[in-house]
Design a protein around this motif. Structure first.
Motif, PDB file in Angstrom:
ATOM      1  N   SER A  86      18.273 -10.379  57.725  1.00 46.31           N
ATOM      2  CA  SER A  86      18.160  -8.721  57.402  1.00 46.31           C
ATOM      3  C   SER A  86      17.304  -8.476  58.620  1.00 46.31           C
ATOM      4  O   SER A  86      17.489  -7.074  59.038  1.00 46.31           O
ATOM      5  CB  SER A  86      17.270  -8.717  56.050  1.00 46.31           C
ATOM      6  N   TYR A  87      16.564  -9.030  59.218  1.00 47.31           N
ATOM      7  CA  TYR A  87      15.638  -8.305  60.344  1.00 47.31           C
ATOM      8  C   TYR A  87      15.821  -9.611  61.530  1.00 47.31           C
ATOM      9  O   TYR A  87      17.179 -10.064  61.803  1.00 47.31           O
ATOM     10  CB  TYR A  87      14.290  -8.370  59.852  1.00 47.31           C
ATOM     11  N   GLY A  88      14.989  -9.803  62.334  1.00 50.63           N
ATOM     12  CA  GLY A  88      15.245 -10.893  63.596  1.00 50.63           C
ATOM     13  C   GLY A  88      15.540 -12.238  62.984  1.00 50.63           C
ATOM     14  O   GLY A  88      14.758 -12.797  61.878  1.00 50.63           O
ATOM     15  N   SER A  89      16.148 -13.087  63.572  1.00 50.98           N
ATOM     16  CA  SER A  89      16.491 -14.451  63.202  1.00 50.98           C
ATOM     17  C   SER A  89      15.247 -15.187  63.414  1.00 50.98           C
ATOM     18  O   SER A  89      15.255 -16.481  62.832  1.00 50.98           O
ATOM     19  CB  SER A  89      17.735 -14.961  64.159  1.00 50.98           C
ATOM     20  N   CYS A  90      14.166 -15.079  64.247  1.00 52.00           N
ATOM     21  CA  CYS A  90      12.970 -15.768  64.359  1.00 52.00           C
ATOM     22  C   CYS A  90      12.272 -15.724  63.212  1.00 52.00           C
ATOM     23  O   CYS A  90      11.444 -16.669  62.731  1.00 52.00           O
ATOM     24  CB  CYS A  90      12.211 -15.374  65.382  1.00 52.00           C
ATOM     25  N   CYS A  91      12.451 -14.814  62.098  1.00 55.67           N
ATOM     26  CA  CYS A  91      11.555 -14.715  60.838  1.00 55.67           C
ATOM     27  C   CYS A  91      12.452 -15.202  59.750  1.00 55.67           C
ATOM     28  O   CYS A  91      13.712 -15.511  59.724  1.00 55.67           O
ATOM     29  CB  CYS A  91      11.482 -13.436  60.457  1.00 55.67           C
ATOM     30  N   VAL A  92      11.690 -16.080  58.686  1.00 52.11           N
ATOM     31  CA  VAL A  92      12.426 -16.671  57.832  1.00 52.11           C
ATOM     32  C   VAL A  92      12.913 -15.669  56.823  1.00 52.11           C
ATOM     33  O   VAL A  92      12.024 -14.718  56.169  1.00 52.11           O
ATOM     34  CB  VAL A  92      11.255 -17.575  57.224  1.00 52.11           C
ATOM     35  N   ASP A  93      14.100 -15.638  56.244  1.00 55.67           N
ATOM     36  CA  ASP A  93      14.682 -14.653  55.474  1.00 55.67           C
ATOM     37  C   ASP A  93      14.443 -15.135  54.021  1.00 55.67           C
ATOM     38  O   ASP A  93      15.331 -15.596  53.328  1.00 55.67           O
ATOM     39  CB  ASP A  93      16.162 -14.375  55.829  1.00 55.67           C
ATOM     40  N   GLU A  94      13.122 -15.009  53.395  1.00 56.92           N
ATOM     41  CA  GLU A  94      13.132 -15.649  52.240  1.00 56.92           C
ATOM     42  C   GLU A  94      13.556 -14.472  51.028  1.00 56.92           C
ATOM     43  O   GLU A  94      14.237 -15.111  50.149  1.00 56.92           O
ATOM     44  CB  GLU A  94      11.697 -15.458  51.844  1.00 56.92           C
ATOM     45  N   VAL A  95      13.915 -13.444  51.399  1.00 56.95           N
ATOM     46  CA  VAL A  95      14.761 -12.725  50.235  1.00 56.95           C
ATOM     47  C   VAL A  95      15.966 -12.860  50.228  1.00 56.95           C
ATOM     48  O   VAL A  95      16.523 -13.040  49.066  1.00 56.95           O
ATOM     49  CB  VAL A  95      14.675 -10.966  51.002  1.00 56.95           C
ATOM     50  N   ALA A  96      16.807 -13.435  51.237  1.00 58.06           N
ATOM     51  CA  ALA A  96      18.122 -13.724  51.350  1.00 58.06           C
ATOM     52  C   ALA A  96      18.053 -15.009  50.237  1.00 58.06           C
ATOM     53  O   ALA A  96      19.166 -15.276  49.542  1.00 58.06           O
ATOM     54  CB  ALA A  96      18.861 -13.846  52.491  1.00 58.06           C
ATOM     55  N   ALA A  97      17.189 -15.980  50.626  1.00 61.67           N
ATOM     56  CA  ALA A  97      16.907 -17.303  50.022  1.00 61.67           C
ATOM     57  C   ALA A  97      16.821 -17.068  48.490  1.00 61.67           C
ATOM     58  O   ALA A  97      17.462 -17.850  47.652  1.00 61.67           O
ATOM     59  CB  ALA A  97      15.943 -18.225  50.511  1.00 61.67           C
ATOM     60  N   GLU A  98      15.996 -15.962  48.075  1.00 65.23           N
ATOM     61  CA  GLU A  98      15.576 -15.837  46.676  1.00 65.23           C
ATOM     62  C   GLU A  98      17.150 -15.034  46.115  1.00 65.23           C
ATOM     63  O   GLU A  98      17.178 -15.337  44.661  1.00 65.23           O
ATOM     64  CB  GLU A  98      14.716 -14.728  46.485  1.00 65.23           C
ATOM     65  N   HIS A 107      14.763 -23.796  58.245  1.00 61.04           N
ATOM     66  CA  HIS A 107      14.937 -22.593  59.317  1.00 61.04           C
ATOM     67  C   HIS A 107      15.353 -23.392  60.762  1.00 61.04           C
ATOM     68  O   HIS A 107      14.578 -24.216  61.262  1.00 61.04           O
ATOM     69  CB  HIS A 107      13.646 -21.827  59.404  1.00 61.04           C
ATOM     70  N   TYR A 108      16.504 -23.166  61.042  1.00 58.77           N
ATOM     71  CA  TYR A 108      17.137 -23.675  62.112  1.00 58.77           C
ATOM     72  C   TYR A 108      16.828 -22.796  63.674  1.00 58.77           C
ATOM     73  O   TYR A 108      16.972 -21.537  63.422  1.00 58.77           O
ATOM     74  CB  TYR A 108      18.318 -24.184  62.195  1.00 58.77           C
ATOM     75  N   GLY A 109      16.527 -23.344  64.588  1.00 60.02           N
ATOM     76  CA  GLY A 109      16.401 -22.761  65.895  1.00 60.02           C
ATOM     77  C   GLY A 109      14.994 -22.080  66.220  1.00 60.02           C
ATOM     78  O   GLY A 109      14.051 -22.374  65.731  1.00 60.02           O
ATOM     79  N   PRO A 110      14.982 -21.201  67.249  1.00 60.30           N
ATOM     80  CA  PRO A 110      13.709 -20.541  67.522  1.00 60.30           C
ATOM     81  C   PRO A 110      13.146 -19.770  66.543  1.00 60.30           C
ATOM     82  O   PRO A 110      13.842 -19.078  65.639  1.00 60.30           O
ATOM     83  CB  PRO A 110      14.164 -19.707  68.758  1.00 60.30           C
ATOM     84  N   MET A 292       8.111   2.000  59.572  1.00 63.22           N
ATOM     85  CA  MET A 292       9.219   1.160  59.371  1.00 63.22           C
ATOM     86  C   MET A 292       9.194  -0.260  58.987  1.00 63.22           C
ATOM     87  O   MET A 292       8.307  -0.922  59.822  1.00 63.22           O
ATOM     88  CB  MET A 292      10.231   1.137  60.759  1.00 63.22           C
ATOM     89  N   VAL A 293       9.753  -0.799  57.929  1.00 64.44           N
ATOM     90  CA  VAL A 293       9.490  -2.071  57.491  1.00 64.44           C
ATOM     91  C   VAL A 293      10.610  -2.869  58.303  1.00 64.44           C
ATOM     92  O   VAL A 293      11.760  -2.914  58.134  1.00 64.44           O
ATOM     93  CB  VAL A 293       9.996  -2.106  55.980  1.00 64.44           C
ATOM     94  N   GLY A 294      10.133  -3.725  59.212  1.00 62.34           N
ATOM     95  CA  GLY A 294      10.874  -4.622  60.045  1.00 62.34           C
ATOM     96  C   GLY A 294      10.704  -6.092  59.551  1.00 62.34           C
ATOM     97  O   GLY A 294      11.182  -6.899  60.384  1.00 62.34           O
ATOM     98  N   THR A 295      10.184  -6.484  58.332  1.00 62.68           N
ATOM     99  CA  THR A 295      10.250  -7.735  57.950  1.00 62.68           C
ATOM    100  C   THR A 295       9.925  -7.733  56.453  1.00 62.68           C
ATOM    101  O   THR A 295       9.122  -6.882  56.035  1.00 62.68           O
ATOM    102  CB  THR A 295       9.057  -8.730  58.639  1.00 62.68           C
ATOM    103  N   LEU A 296      10.526  -8.712  55.782  1.00 58.75           N
ATOM    104  CA  LEU A 296      10.254  -8.915  54.322  1.00 58.75           C
ATOM    105  C   LEU A 296       9.665 -10.388  54.081  1.00 58.75           C
ATOM    106  O   LEU A 296       9.362 -10.831  52.878  1.00 58.75           O
ATOM    107  CB  LEU A 296      11.331  -8.634  53.480  1.00 58.75           C
ATOM    108  N   GLY A 297       9.413 -11.270  55.174  1.00 58.26           N
ATOM    109  CA  GLY A 297       8.977 -12.559  55.038  1.00 58.26           C
ATOM    110  C   GLY A 297       7.569 -12.680  55.693  1.00 58.26           C
ATOM    111  O   GLY A 297       7.025 -13.914  55.017  1.00 58.26           O
ATOM    112  N   VAL A 298       7.121 -12.059  56.450  1.00 54.09           N
ATOM    113  CA  VAL A 298       5.706 -12.262  57.047  1.00 54.09           C
ATOM    114  C   VAL A 298       4.591 -11.991  56.141  1.00 54.09           C
ATOM    115  O   VAL A 298       4.906 -10.947  55.416  1.00 54.09           O
ATOM    116  CB  VAL A 298       5.525 -11.466  58.447  1.00 54.09           C
TER     117      VAL A 298
END
Length: 509
Positions: A86-98, A107-110, A292-298
Motif C-alpha cells: 500500500s505504501y513504501g516497500s521498506c515498510c511492513v504491510d501488516e494490513v495486507a497480511a491481516e 519481509h524480504y529486501g531493504p 496524509m497517512v503514509g503508513t499503516l504499519g509503523v
C-alpha cells in the motif's frame, strides 16, 4: 502535460512478470543461501505458524514463487505473496497480511526497520554482493589518519559482510565504531544475524549508546556524535539522505558496492535544510492543512496523527485527513483547498521531494515548527515522528494560552509574501472532542447574526467542477438491472459492437 496526469491503463493491465516454478539444483542452492530459506523455515516451524505472508519488493518478485514453494515444501504452512504494498516497500504491510489472516510476516529486501506491533515478523534482507577488500581499501584512502573517529553505517542488504569488514579495519583504526542492526523484539520482530559479532551487547540505558533507525552504536566518553565522521556502505538513496539530514553536522563519505568506488558526499546540507525551512514557512502561511497517512504499519502512527490534529487546531488552522495509498501529483492536485500537506510516514519516506507537487508536503517535525512557538529552528532535524511524541527525545510541549492577556495572539512577518501574519492560538476551552467550536459560526454584528466562514462547503460551492450532478427528484426510480461485464476499457458488449461495426457486408458473405 497529459502524461503527468494519466498513464496507459491498457499497458498496466497487460503488464506481466516473468517467473518460473521450476528450479535447477544450482538455482535452488543459490536462493536458499541468498534468502535464508533454512532460517525462515526454522522460524515458521518453531512458532507453529500455519499462514505465512511473504512480502517482496518489486525487484524481487521474480523469485517469489520459488521461495514460496520452498517454504511450503519444508514446512506445513500456507504461504501468501504480498507483492504490491500500500505504501513504501521498506515498510511492513501488516494490513495486507491481516487480510489473509496471516500468523506472521516475512519481509524480504531493504527495510527501514520501523517498529511494528500487530504480527510476529522476520526480516530477511538478502545478500547483495560486495567486495570487502575493495571497501576496506576505499575506507583507508578516505581516512588516512588511523586515529580518525568514524561510525560505519550500511544498507541492511550488506549486513552479511560487515563482520569481515570489522576484522579488516578495527585493528588499524581503534576509534572506528561499527553500527549493529537492532529491532524491537518485544513484539516478535527478529533479524537473522549472520557474520555480525554476537557478543557485542550494548547497554541501552547508557547515555553513550545511540539507537535510532534500527541501528545501534556507542560513542566514546567525552565525545559527541558531532565529533564523528560517517562512512556509509550502499547506493545513494533514501536511507543515505535520511542519515545525512539527521546527523547534518557530521561529514559523510560512502562506498558504492556496485561500482566499488568510495567518495566524499558533496551534498549541500545547508541548502537542503533551507529548502526544508522554506516548506516550514509555507506551513506557517497555510490556513488549511491536509494530514496524509503514509503508513499503516509503523507503530504509533495514529498517536502522531492525533497530536498533529491537536496542534493544528490550537494554532488556529483547519485540518483534513487523507488516506490515499501511494502519493503522486494527480492525486494531490484534486484538492485545491489544501494549502499544505503533512505526511505521516516512516523516516525514509517522510522526506518527500514536493517540487513537482502543486502544494508543499512537509514532515510532522516541520509542521510542529510551524505551529508550536516553543519549538525553535536550531538546525536539528527529526525524521522519525516517534521522537516528537511525549517521552520522545525531541518532544516539545505545546504552550498553554494565558487567559489574563493576549499572548495567544502572535504576529510576525511571512518570509515568503512579506505580509503580516497573525496566528490566533485557540484555548483549550474552545476545543471540545478535538474539534473547533468557534470557527464555523462567528458574530457578524451587534444583533449576533452569524454566518459560515471558510468551511469545506463554501470551497466546494466555488469550484468549477463539483462532481456528478445529483438531480434530486428528477431521476426516475427503476429496479436493479444487469450491468456490463468486463473491464472499463473494453466491456464485453462494447467489444461485440466494435467487431460488428467493423465487419463489412462483403466480409459477412
Amino acid at each position: 502535460m497529459t502524461d503527468a496526469f494519466s498513464s496507459n491503463s491498457e499497458a498496466v493491465i497487460n503488464r506481466t512478470v516473468n517467473v518460473s516454478t521450476t528450479t535447477t539444483d544450482y538455482q535452488a542452492g543459490s536462493l536458499a543461501e541468498r534468502y535464508e530459506i533454512t532460517e525462515t523455515c526454522r522460524f515458521v516451524t518453531i512458532n507453529n505458524f500455519k499462514k505465512v505472508a511473504l512480502q517482496f519488493p518489486d525487484d524481487l518478485l521474480s523469485d517469489a514463487i520459488q521461495i514460496s514453494a520452498e517454504v511450503e515444501k519444508e514446512t506445513n504452512a500456507k504461504t501468501f505473496i504480498l507483492g504490491d504494498t500500500s505504501y513504501g516497500s521498506c515498510c511492513v504491510d501488516e494490513v495486507a497480511a491481516e487480510h489473509v489472516r496471516a500468523d506472521c510476516i516475512v519481509h524480504y529486501g531493504p527495510s527501514c526497520l520501523s517498529p511494528c506491533r500487530r504480527l510476529p515478523l522476520l526480516y530477511v534482507f538478502g545478500k547483495r554482493p560486495t567486495d570487502v577488500q575493495q571497501c576496506a581499501a576505499a575506507f583507508k584512502e578516505l581516512y588516512s589518519d588511523c586515529e580518525s573517529h568514524v561510525i560505519i553505517l550500511y544498507d541492511v542488504t550488506y549486513s552479511h559482510a560487515i563482520g569481515d569488514l570489522r576484522q579488516l579495519l578495527c585493528e588499524i583504526y581503534p576509534n572506528v565504531v561499527v553500527s549493529l542492526l537492532k529491532v524491537d523484539h518485544s513484539h516478535g520482530a527478529k533479524l537473522i544475524h549472520d557474520s555480525l559479532v554476537a557478543d557485542d551487547q550494548l547497554d541501552s540505558q547508557d547515555d553513550r549508546v545511540i539507537f535510532t533507525f534500527g541501528r545501534q552504536f556507542s560513542i566514546q566518553e567525552g565525545l559527541r556524535i558531532d565529533d564523528y565522521s560517517m562512512f556509509y556502505i550502499g547506493q545513494e538513496g533514501l536511507t543515505l539522505t535520511n542519515f545525512m539530514m539527521t546527523w547534518n553536522r557530521c561529514s559523510f563519505s560512502s562506498f558504492d558496492p556496485i561500482t566499488c568506488t568510495g567518495r566524499v558526499e558533496s551534498i549541500n546540507i545547508n541548502k537542503a535544510l533551507m529548502k526544508r525551512y522554506y516548506a516550514v514557512e509555507r506551513a506557517k502561511d497555510a490556513s488549511v492543512v491536509g494530514i496524509m497517512v503514509g503508513t499503516l504499519g509503523v507503530a504509533n502512527y495514529l498517536t502522531i496523527i492525533d497530536q498533529l490534529k491537536d496542534i493544528i487546531h490550537k494554532a488556529g488552522k483547519k485540518s483534513y485527513m487523507f488516506a490515499m495509498g501511494k502519493i503522486n501529483v494527480p492525486k494531490l492536485a484534486n484538492f485545491l483547498e489544501i494549502d499544505v500537506y503533512v505526511l505521516v510516514a516512516c523516516p525514509e519516506n517522510s522526506l518527500l521531494d514536493s517540487s513537482e507537487f502543486y502544494r508543499p508536503v512537509v514532515t510532522p517535525f516541520e509542521m510542529e515548527l510551524a505551529c508550536n512557538k516553543h519549538r525553535d529552528w536550531t538546525g536539528e532535524y527529526v525524521t522519525d515522528f516517534r521522537d516528537l511524541l511525549p517521552g520522545g527525545s525531541s518532544h516539545v510541549g505545546f504552550p498553554e494560552p494565558n487567559q489574563s492577556n493576549n499572548e495567544e495572539e502572535t504576529t510576525d512577518v511571512s518570509l515568503i509574501t512579506g505580509a503580516l501574519r497573525t496566528t490566533n492560538f485557540t484555548t483549550s476551552s474552545e476545543i471540545i472532542d478535538g474539534t473547533l467550536q468557534s470557527t464555523s459560526l462567528v458574530p457578524r454584528n451587534e444583533t449576533l447574526t452569524v454566518a459560515n466562514t471558510n468551511t469545506a462547503a463554501s470551497y466546494l460551492a466555488g469550484r468549477s467542477w463539483q462532481g456528478l450532478e445529483p438531480k434530486l427528484g428528477r431521476t426516475p426510480v427503476v429496479k436493479a438491472v444487469k450491468g456490463r461485464r468486463g473491464i472499463a476499457i473494453a466491456y464485453e458488449e462494447e467489444g461485440l459492437g466494435n467487431r460488428d461495426s467493423s465487419t463489412t457486408p462483403h466480409q459477412q458473405s
